[in-house]
Design a protein around this motif. Structure first.
Motif, PDB file in Angstrom:
ATOM      1  N   ALA A   8       4.106   8.534  -6.399  1.00 45.17           N
ATOM      2  CA  ALA A   8       3.029   9.444  -5.987  1.00 45.17           C
ATOM      3  C   ALA A   8       1.677   8.740  -6.063  1.00 45.17           C
ATOM      4  N   HIS A   9       1.475   7.970  -7.109  1.00 44.04           N
ATOM      5  CA  HIS A   9       0.250   7.184  -7.249  1.00 44.04           C
ATOM      6  C   HIS A   9       0.115   6.211  -6.076  1.00 44.04           C
ATOM      7  N   ALA A  10       1.209   5.532  -5.732  1.00 43.93           N
ATOM      8  CA  ALA A  10       1.183   4.602  -4.600  1.00 43.93           C
ATOM      9  C   ALA A  10       0.849   5.327  -3.297  1.00 43.93           C
ATOM     10  N   GLY A  11       1.373   6.534  -3.141  1.00 41.06           N
ATOM     11  CA  GLY A  11       1.104   7.314  -1.941  1.00 41.06           C
ATOM     12  C   GLY A  11      -0.356   7.691  -1.803  1.00 41.06           C
ATOM     13  N   ARG A  12      -0.983   8.050  -2.916  1.00 45.13           N
ATOM     14  CA  ARG A  12      -2.406   8.406  -2.862  1.00 45.13           C
ATOM     15  C   ARG A  12      -3.266   7.202  -2.503  1.00 45.13           C
ATOM     16  N   GLU A  13      -2.914   6.046  -3.055  1.00 42.16           N
ATOM     17  CA  GLU A  13      -3.670   4.831  -2.710  1.00 42.16           C
ATOM     18  C   GLU A  13      -3.458   4.459  -1.246  1.00 42.16           C
ATOM     19  N   LEU A  14      -2.234   4.589  -0.783  1.00 45.35           N
ATOM     20  CA  LEU A  14      -1.937   4.277   0.613  1.00 45.35           C
ATOM     21  C   LEU A  14      -2.660   5.235   1.553  1.00 45.35           C
ATOM     22  N   ALA A  15      -2.732   6.496   1.171  1.00 47.52           N
ATOM     23  CA  ALA A  15      -3.411   7.497   1.993  1.00 47.52           C
ATOM     24  C   ALA A  15      -4.880   7.142   2.202  1.00 47.52           C
ATOM     25  N   ALA A  16      -5.508   6.583   1.184  1.00 49.95           N
ATOM     26  CA  ALA A  16      -6.923   6.216   1.301  1.00 49.95           C
ATOM     27  C   ALA A  16      -7.123   5.159   2.381  1.00 49.95           C
TER      28      ALA A  16
END
Length: 208
Positions: A8-16
């Motif tokens: 989930a953390h990786a997804g938030r960074e990728l979303a940015a």
């Protein structure tokens, strides 16, 4: 050294990094299972629909984590170099492929309620990382065959030496030179279960 606490953390960074696609006609497709957790965060942050790109890795016998290819609906990709390096015989490859086709069909049926129409849309294909690139390649080719207007491959981490083919754009915030497995970059890389994938996909379904 770990970069992400969890998927989930990786997804938030990728979303940015994927912010330019917010509010567009793009669709987000996660590669089950772990990639869907990352994709769910991307879809939520960008307010885009979430679906799946079902792919199965063809692993070398006795070294299942080493991919010699991958399959998706209507697509079969085999890496000749990986095949030669692992010394997999045609008979061994056929046996692996038979088993993986059965699992491909099972997962396709399981998640078919979120089968998004990609024709004419930008397909943002998301996984939790790239190791050999076989599954990412098969996923991208499959969505191209389904009529996607543009293919964007988006992963949080990948080997710095890997360059994808068959994509219009490649987004990867962490391109690492010292790479041996995707899991090394996560504090928590617990295997994702079908139930979690189904829950994340159901959360994105429109109300009746």
């Amino acid at each position: 050294m770990a970069i992400f606490a969890d998927r989930a953390h990786a997804g938030r960074e990728l979303a940015a990094v994927l912010a330019p696609w917010r509010g567009t006609e793009a669709v987000v497709l996660g590669i089950p299972r772990g990639g869907v957790v990352v994709a769910a965060e991307v879809a939520r942050e960008l307010a885009l629909p979430l679906g799946v790109a079902v792919v199965r890795k063809l692993g070398a016998p006795r070294h299942e984590e080493y991919a010699v290819g991958a399959i998706a609906e209507g697509v079969r990709y085999v890496d000749p170099e990986a095949l030669h390096h692992s010394r997999v015989t045609p008979e061994q490859l056929a046996s692996v492929e038979d088993a993986e086709r059965a699992e491909l069909q099972r997962r396709t049926a399981l998640f078919e309620q979120t089968h998004l129409d990609v024709e004419g849309h930008t397909a943002i294909i998301v996984d939790d990382g790239v190791a050999t690139g076989a599954t990412a390649t098969a996923a991208c080719r499959a969505q191209r065959a389904r009529g996607a207007a543009q293919i964007v491959l988006a992963v949080p981490v990948a080997p710095s030496s890997w360059v994808p083919a068959d994509v219009d754009e490649y987004v990867c915030p962490h391109r690492e030179p010292d790479f041996w497995a995707v899991g090394q970059f996560y504090d928590d890389f617990t295997q994702t279960r079908d139930e979690e994938v189904a829950r994340l996909l159901a959360r994105d379904l429109p109300d009746e």
